[in-house]
Design a protein around this motif. Structure first.
Motif, PDB file in Angstrom:
ATOM      1  N   SER A 297      41.721  48.239  50.523  1.00 29.95           N
ATOM      2  CA  SER A 297      42.461  49.289  51.235  1.00 29.95           C
ATOM      3  C   SER A 297      42.699  50.482  50.323  1.00 29.95           C
ATOM      4  N   ARG A 298      43.083  50.187  49.063  1.00 24.82           N
ATOM      5  CA  ARG A 298      43.308  51.277  48.120  1.00 24.82           C
ATOM      6  C   ARG A 298      41.994  51.996  47.801  1.00 24.82           C
ATOM      7  N   ALA A 299      40.895  51.253  47.710  1.00 23.23           N
ATOM      8  CA  ALA A 299      39.596  51.875  47.468  1.00 23.23           C
ATOM      9  C   ALA A 299      39.253  52.862  48.579  1.00 23.23           C
TER      10      ALA A 299
ATOM     11  N   TYR B 250      34.811  46.793  43.677  1.00 20.87           N
ATOM     12  CA  TYR B 250      34.226  45.668  42.936  1.00 20.87           C
ATOM     13  C   TYR B 250      35.234  44.528  42.797  1.00 20.87           C
ATOM     14  N   LEU B 251      36.470  44.872  42.457  1.00 22.17           N
ATOM     15  CA  LEU B 251      37.517  43.847  42.353  1.00 22.17           C
ATOM     16  C   LEU B 251      37.748  43.175  43.697  1.00 22.17           C
TER      17      LEU B 251
ATOM     18  N   ARG C 114      44.462  38.190  50.539  1.00 21.36           N
ATOM     19  CA  ARG C 114      45.551  39.172  50.451  1.00 21.36           C
ATOM     20  C   ARG C 114      45.251  40.199  49.353  1.00 21.36           C
ATOM     21  N   GLN C 115      44.895  39.689  48.169  1.00 18.32           N
ATOM     22  CA  GLN C 115      44.625  40.591  47.051  1.00 18.32           C
ATOM     23  C   GLN C 115      43.376  41.428  47.321  1.00 18.32           C
ATOM     24  N   SER C 116      42.402  40.821  47.988  1.00 19.32           N
ATOM     25  CA  SER C 116      41.193  41.562  48.333  1.00 19.32           C
ATOM     26  C   SER C 116      41.518  42.725  49.262  1.00 19.32           C
TER      27      SER C 116
ATOM     28  N   GLY D 124      44.421  38.262  40.442  1.00 21.49           N
ATOM     29  CA  GLY D 124      43.244  37.410  40.541  1.00 21.49           C
ATOM     30  C   GLY D 124      43.543  35.928  40.520  1.00 21.49           C
ATOM     31  N   THR D 125      44.810  35.545  40.591  1.00 19.27           N
ATOM     32  CA  THR D 125      45.159  34.124  40.660  1.00 19.27           C
ATOM     33  C   THR D 125      45.502  33.749  42.095  1.00 19.27           C
ATOM     34  N   LEU D 126      45.304  32.489  42.422  1.00 16.37           N
ATOM     35  CA  LEU D 126      45.575  32.011  43.773  1.00 16.37           C
ATOM     36  C   LEU D 126      47.053  32.156  44.131  1.00 16.37           C
TER      37      LEU D 126
END
Length: 938
Positions: free
Chosen positions: A701-703, A682-683, A694-696, A522-524
């Motif tokens: 994708s995993r969801a 949600y995350l 990227r993190q999204s 969750g960090t840049l």
């Protein structure tokens, strides 16, 4: 017989305290922690200079005592500092023994009839028993024992507190004014180093008044006492003076002193008063019985009335004794449980002092009859007295034994090598050639930093929060002049933007590898680097050029994952044995291992190895049964094994856990990842909203892989790919939903699908087709904002500002607080020449977003366009105050300066803007050319 009494009295009040000190020193020396504990890590790291980036505030006496220890060889420093705590603990118990022996035992009529000492002291062959009971009750109490064997600074504070009480007890007996002078000076030092002493100040004042009587109000005594109190409080100045003498500390004397006072004010004002009153019931309240010389009777002269009064007094004493003993075992109403993690040692000490007095009381009333036969009590009274007398002896034998049985196993684990082993396992994967280690979990970061203290490896440490403070960079540059760039002159607590921190770390990564103590999810930073688990730490590695697959793939090599899972199996039995002791250190280490094993389980599950994943989640729960994330993952694992979607009903348990840790990011930091479709969605939405694409993509994708029917995850993933320009990926993800509204989609999802399909077409160059799709969808979903939002984007980018304004106004009618519409309204109005309305719109938006630098920049550009140079300059400067890396602000100030005829100022501003731009970017090259042109202009 009298000689015998005198002899035993001399032992209890002279020799016994010395014997107590020696025996306590032996016990605490044998059980001494030879390294850091989680409890001592913060203060000890500051005292020894391990933690060099934080202020030394809050414990000036502890830091003063630790100063010469810093001259010792590094290998001896921690154990020497811990030994100081053991010495202080022994001193506290010696003072406790002496003070208990000086307590009066003539407070009630029962005592006065049996105890004939001139000063009211206990006059019995067994007068050693109350001090011994008090010492054992206090010395074997868990919190006291912990702080007596590690360097937290709390035992030194308690020593001052015990010294003050001892001075008052001595003054009551010998009336020596020197005792009070020492008490006032020591209390002043205590105030400066322990906020709890500030809270006890009214009690201290009342005690002095009670002992002195009316002579307390003599001016000479008051002025002298106040002067000694203030002299002791000069200790407040130690930390600010040392900061001024430190050339690497940019913070001034007065700021440090102010923070010193704030560090005491906040807990004093923030601690609930109700809890403080509850803690006083078993500590301060019993001592009121010692202070009051109770009358012979309470107005009832009958024999029956006197007997009832005596029985009530004995019952009250017995209740207090039982409560104090119970508190020593740390029930729910003990200082340990009610202290919010604070040690509250003063309450335990006062409780032990009260227990010593009560033990003496029971010895007196049960140890003999009144000297005059006519004053002797009846049979029932004598029986009660004998029972209480026997109870004291039983308590002296049983209570310490029970405390020892309960607390010794915990102390062995607390002060064993568990913490050192955990730190060593964290350090095992770090590169020998050096690294910059980052962390959000300060506990783990401090522990790892302590492991490397005095070692030659060039490992640098920083919390993510500290990287945003210019003062930290100044101190880091002074400590590592060849490794850390100097930020130049620092004014106070200047903050650094997240983007600037990421750019800084990008530069640092070229000279040394970046690692982290946790995933930093969750960090840049994780938009440019990915966190790869390496044992208990993470390696931060750049993404590959074609990162689309890497974002969603398993991050660990199969062989490394297998090796880590095998290592977990090897350490599991020993860790479970440590956890069985109930040690808090074991619980903390178990929680950390649980989070790690949960991470390994999630990795194995993502790789398709459901069997090993299930075993990992089970192990994680055995290390920490409260790991709700592992419990959810285990439930998902069972469903996947049965061929069901990766969702879980256990997610309801998150609400209670979130109430404790306050945020989802803290929950993930504490317990590891949650591999469940809805939670990952949600995350992903949160990350997407913060433009962490990227993190999204990884989460969404995993969801989808966990539940292919998760429509919201599919829409969000399509949006994420679209926003980062991966149009083909976006189209591929959205394809299963069809090109129309789609069955099973609600109105909001249908509108979002049409917006994404249209915007994908627009990015491919089909402007007309995109517009037609959005207009048609707006007709079908007139109450949805998504399609109109897409039209606004197209109209602004194609210069159709009148059409854009129509859609913005429609958007705001549907949703007046739509932020993007409100943000676009000002620039669109300005582009249409309606500058006054644009300024009104931007000003209205700034009422809600007072810290938005971009908004100030937008309004400044409007002011600049209509020639209001002063207003434009003011807004540009405000934008730069909020974000000093805001490049448009410097360029705007340059334009203001040029219009005002000040070319030199314009050159200065443009120079700064150029330094903030990537050197090879198109914008930087254009700006460099403009600068060159301006410099040539006469």
């Amino acid at each position: 017989m009298d000689d015998k009494h005198v002899k035993t009295a001399g032992f209890s009040r002279r020799s016994l305290p010395v014997a107590v000190a020696l025996l306590a020193l032996l016990v605490y020396g044998v059980t001494l922690n030879h390294w850091h504990s989680f409890r001592s890590l913060g203060p000890a790291s500051l005292a020894l200079g391990i933690d060099w980036w934080n202020f030394k505030i809050g414990h000036p006496l502890f830091y003063l005592v630790a100063e010469p220890i810093g001259w010792l060889p590094v290998a001896w420093q921690v154990i020497a500092l811990n030994a100081v705590s053991a010495l202080c603990g022994a001193g506290v118990l010696a003072l406790l023994a002496r003070t208990v022996a000086l307590l009066p035992q003539d407070r009630t009529q029962d005592q006065r009839l049996r105890n004939t000492h001139a000063a009211g002291l206990l006059n019995s062959p067994f007068d050693w028993l109350p001090p011994v009971f008090a010492v054992l009750l206090c010395g074997f109490q868990m919190t006291f024992w912990e702080h007596a064997t590690v360097a937290t600074g709390e035992m030194l504070n308690l020593l001052l507190f015990a010294f003050v009480i001892w001075c008052l007890a001595e003054f009551r007996v010998d009336r020596g004014e020197g005792r009070l002078r020492l008490a006032f000076f020591a209390y002043g030092m205590g105030i400066a180093t322990n906020w709890g002493m500030v809270g006890f100040l009214p009690v201290f004042g009342i005690a002095i008044l009670w002992l002195k009587g009316f002579s307390f109000f003599k001016w000479r005594f008051l002025l002298g006492s106040f002067g000694l109190l203030c002299a002791g409080m000069l200790l407040y100045l130690y930390d600010p003076i040392m900061a001024v003498l430190d050339p690497s500390e940019p913070t001034g004397f007065w700021d440090i002193l102010r923070w010193e006072l704030v560090s005491q004010r906040n807990p004093l004002l923030g601690y609930p008063k109700g809890r403080m009153i509850l803690l006083s019931v078993t500590s301060i309240l019993p001592l009121l019985m010692v202070a009051i010389h109770w009358p012979t009777n309470f107005g009832d002269v009958s024999g029956f009335g006197a007997a009832v009064a005596n029985l009530l007094f004995r019952l009250v004493h017995l209740v207090f004794m039982a409560a104090i003993v119970w508190v020593a075992f740390d029930p729910a109403f003990s200082p340990r449980e009610l202290g919010y993690g604070l040690p509250m040692l003063t309450f335990y000490y006062l409780g032990a002092l009260s227990a010593g007095y009560l033990a003496g009381y029971f010895l007196v009333i049960g140890g003999g009859e009144p000297l005059r036969k006519w004053q002797r009590s009846g049979t029932i009274d004598r029986v009660v007295g004998r029972v209480l007398y026997a109870g004291v002896w039983l308590a002296v034998l049983v209570v310490p034994a029970m405390l020892l049985r309960q607390n010794l196993p915990k102390i062995r684990v607390e002060n064993g090598d568990l913490t050192r082993r955990f730190a060593g396992q964290m350090a095992a994967r770090l590169p020998a050639e050096g690294a910059l280690v980052l962390g959000a979990d300060l506990e783990r970061l401090h522990l790892l930093n302590a492991w490397y203290h005095g070692k030659p490896e060039p490992i640098l440490f920083s919390s993510m929060a500290d990287l945003g403070r210019s003062r930290f960079h100044k101190r880091a540059a002074a400590r590592y002049p060849k490794l850390w760039p100097d930020p130049g002159k620092v004014q106070g607590e200047e903050t650094i933007t997240i983007a600037a921190v990421v750019n800084f770390l990008g530069g640092m990564s070229r000279s040394r590898p970046l690692w982290a103590t946790d995933s930093l999810a969750g960090t840049l930073l994780l938009e440019s680097l990915r966190a790869v688990p390496r044992g208990l730490v993470y390696e931060l590695k750049p993404y590959a050029d074609d990162a689309t697959l890497e974002w969603t793939g398993n991050r660990m090599e199969p062989a490394e994952l297998d090796a880590d899972l095998d290592h977990v199996a090897a350490i599991a039995e020993q860790l479970k044995a440590d956890l069985a002791s109930g040690s808090e250190t074991a619980l903390v280490v178990g929680r950390n291992y649980s989070a790690w094993v949960n991470t390994l389980g999630a990795e194995a599950q993502a790789a398709g190895d459901l069997e090993r994943a299930a075993a990992a989640f089970e192990t994680a729960l055995s290390f920490n049964p409260e790991n709700v994330n592992a419990r959810i993952n285990a439930d998902v694992n069972a469903r996947l094994a049965d061929g069901l979607p990766g969702t879980s009903e256990e997610t309801s348990a998150l609400e209670q856990e979130l109430a404790q840790v306050r945020s989802l990011s803290q929950l993930l930091l504490r317990h590891g990842p949650i591999d469940e479709s809805q939670i990952r969605t949600y995350l992903g939405e949160l990350l997407l909203g913060n433009r962490m694409h990227r993190q999204s993509v990884a989460e969404l994708s995993r969801a989808l892989s966990l539940n292919g029917t998760n429509t919201q995850a599919r829409l969000d993933l399509g949006r994420a790919y679209h926003e980062i320009g991966f149009i083909t990926n976006s189209a591929s993800v959205l394809e299963p939903l069809g090109s129309e509204d789609g069955a099973g989609l609600n109105a909001a999802q249908s509108a979002e699908l049409q917006r994404l399909l249209a915007m994908n077409a627009y990015r491919r160059g089909d402007v007309a087709g995109a517009e037609a799709r959005l207009l048609a969808a707006s007709g079908r979903h007139a109450d949805q904002v998504a399609t109109r939002d897409g039209l606004v984007t197209i109209y602004i980018e194609t210069g159709r500002f009148a059409d854009a304004l129509v859609q913005i106004e429609a958007l705001l009618r549907l949703k007046p607080d739509h932020q993007r519409a409100r943000f676009n309204l000002g620039p669109v109005l300005s582009s249409l020449g309606r500058n006054d309305e644009a300024i009104i719109a931007l000003t209205d938006l700034l009422k809600d977003q007072t810290n938005n630098a971009a908004l100030f920049g937008n309004r400044a550009s409007v002011y600049l366009g209509i020639g209001k140079l002063a207003e434009a300059e003011s807004d540009y400067r405000k934008a730069l105050e909020l974000n000093y890396t805001f490049q448009a602000g410097y360029v705007g100030l340059a334009e203001v300066a040029l219009k005002g005829g000040d070319t030199n100022a314009a050159l200065t501003h443009l120079d700064i803007a150029l330094k903030l731009m990537p050197a090879e970017s198109r914008e930087a090259k254009a700006l460099a050319a403009r600068l060159e042109s301006l410099r040539k202009t006469p």
